[in-house]
Design a protein around this motif. Structure first.
Motif, short mmCIF file in Angstrom:
data_model
loop_
_atom_site.label_atom_id
_atom_site.label_comp_id
_atom_site.label_asym_id
_atom_site.label_seq_id
_atom_site.Cartn_x
_atom_site.Cartn_y
_atom_site.Cartn_z
N UNK A 113 0.84 -1.19 0.00
CA UNK A 113 0.00 0.00 0.00
C UNK A 113 0.88 1.24 0.00
N UNK A 114 0.80 2.02 -1.08
CA UNK A 114 1.43 3.33 -1.14
C UNK A 114 0.37 4.39 -0.88
N UNK A 115 0.78 5.54 -0.38
CA UNK A 115 -0.18 6.62 -0.12
C UNK A 115 -0.93 7.00 -1.39
N UNK A 119 -7.68 10.74 -6.92
CA UNK A 119 -8.96 10.05 -6.83
C UNK A 119 -9.51 9.80 -8.23
N UNK A 120 -10.25 8.69 -8.38
CA UNK A 120 -10.86 8.32 -9.66
C UNK A 120 -12.35 8.06 -9.43
N UNK A 130 -9.64 5.98 -4.28
CA UNK A 130 -8.39 6.71 -4.26
C UNK A 130 -7.35 6.00 -5.11
N UNK A 131 -6.43 6.76 -5.68
CA UNK A 131 -5.41 6.20 -6.56
C UNK A 131 -4.27 5.60 -5.74
N UNK A 132 -4.59 4.50 -5.08
CA UNK A 132 -3.61 3.73 -4.34
C UNK A 132 -3.36 2.41 -5.04
N UNK A 176 -3.90 6.86 6.66
CA UNK A 176 -4.87 6.26 5.76
C UNK A 176 -4.36 4.96 5.14
N UNK A 177 -3.06 4.71 5.24
CA UNK A 177 -2.48 3.56 4.57
C UNK A 177 -2.89 2.21 5.12
#
Length: 402
Positions: A113-115, A119-120, A130-132, A176-177
């Motif tokens: 998981x990257x920060x 957003x999509x 979110x673009x994670x 949030x990660x």
């Protein structure tokens, strides 16, 4: 020839052989020492070489052998100790996460998981993310042709919004990660808790949400880094500020991290880079609930939640929930009885509808349906083609469609 020149010539001639021998010995000694240095010297190992050597072990340790998502920073902590021992240097977090780990993952498929960096959102659907790393991967796995869902009766039941008969506590986390990890282990569902996350100190909207929902003593469980900012984050959801004043006194429970957790779990610490005066930092930490021993530790060192591996973090949280009595929600007898009757009626209706569908219904499709859909969309540009078809079929069913 003068006497001094004659003496110099005699000395030079008499020592020429000795001088040659001495220079040869010096050259031999230098060559021998140089050869020994080349044979025995250790080539300096780089952070990248060691990181690549330990990367898989670090990921497996952070992710419970690949069974749980892990943040990039968790992997960094799992690798950092060995990197520092073998190179004498501590890797920079951004360099490790954004360069070393990202490059290494070009050849592996890991749940890292990257920060989220954006957003999509799709039009006409409720799909938004979110673009994670994991969110994008899950979305790409679902992309394809429309999946047709046969008509059915919407099930009945209680439609809730808010804590009443739905959740018994709010878990507040300053990062949030960890959300993908919590989703994987179904933390919210298993303990009937709402989860609220922020990047750092809570915003005014977050405090307003807490103020409204916690007025009936709903617990707010706070997990935070063990550092000065973490203690500030702990106090913010319960203390009045210039921008927001609480109307209730929220029941805030500090889950940690605290110094006792750090010692019990043997978590890695790191140096603190805080330019404030020690007296001011002491006063701030004391005001926000840190003990004297914790204050002296935090003046120089700090510990992140990311220092725990994924399974370690989940086990730690479950222990905290048990200590504070966090449990599943069971409504009162009247609510349960109503839910039972509603569900039974819904099942009977679904059974009756299934029998009708099984018999089959002859449906004629208009030959110019595409033209009618296009005309509807021209009049209603905000609508989707699904909306157009739904509207046209309703007219047909009422006898208004020619």
């Amino acid at each position: 020839m003068s006497l001094d020149k004659a003496i110099m010539a005699a000395v030079t001639k008499g020592t020429v052989n000795w001088a040659k021998q001495r220079k040869a010995e010096e050259r031999h000694a230098a060559a021998q020492a140089n050869r020994r240095w080349r044979l025995l010297r250790r080539r300096r190992v780089t952070i990248k070489e060691v990181a690549y050597d330990v990367m898989e072990r670090a990921y497996m340790a952070a992710s419970a052998n690949g069974t749980l998502p892990a943040t990039a920073t968790q992997i960094m902590y799992a690798a950092r100790r060995e990197i520092q021992e073998r190179t004498g240097e501590r890797p920079n977090r951004q360099y490790f996460n954004q360069t070393l780990l990202s490059d290494y993952m070009n050849d592996v498929e890991w749940d890292v998981v990257f920060d989220e960096r954006g957003h999509f959102t799709e039009p006409h659907t409720e799909r938004s993310f979110g673009l994670g790393t994991i969110a994008v991967r899950d979305y790409l796995d679902e992309i394809g042709k429309p999946e047709w869902v046969e008509p059915s009766v919407q099930p009945g039941g209680a439609k809730t919004c808010g804590p009443k008969d739905r959740f018994g506590a709010i878990l507040f986390i300053e990062k949030e990660g960890f959300i993908p990890l919590f989703e994987r282990v179904q933390l919210a569902e298993r303990y009937d808790i709402a989860i609220m996350s922020t990047k750092g100190v809570s915003v005014t909207a977050c405090r307003r949400l807490v103020d409204f929902m916690c007025e009936d003593n709903l617990p707010l469980l706070v997990m935070h880094d063990f550092d000065k900012a973490g203690f500030t984050i702990l106090e913010t959801p319960q203390r009045d500020t210039r921008r927001y004043s609480f109307s209730c006194d929220p029941h805030v429970i500090d889950l940690g991290l605290r110094l006792a957790d750090v010692r019990e779990l043997d978590l890695q610490d790191e140096e603190v880079f805080d330019k404030g005066r020690p007296s001011v930092r002491r006063a701030n930490l004391r005001e926000n609930g840190a003990t004297g021993e914790e204050i002296e530790f935090l003046l120089h060192r700090r510990v992140e939640l990311n220092a725990m591996t994924s399974n370690q973090l989940v086990a730690w949280l479950e222990q905290k929930f048990s200590e504070h009595g966090t449990r599943k929600i069971v409504p009162d007898a009247e609510t349960l009885a109503r839910a039972y009757r509603t569900e039974l009626r819904a099942q009977k209706i679904a059974t009756a509808v299934a029998k009708i569908v099984k018999k089959g219904i002859q449906i004629d499709v208009p030959s110019n349906l595409d033209e009618k859909v296009a005309a509807y969309l021209h009049e209603h540009p905000h609508a989707s083609w699904n909306d157009a078809v739904s509207k046209l079929t309703r007219k047909s069913n009422s006898g208004m469609f020619g």
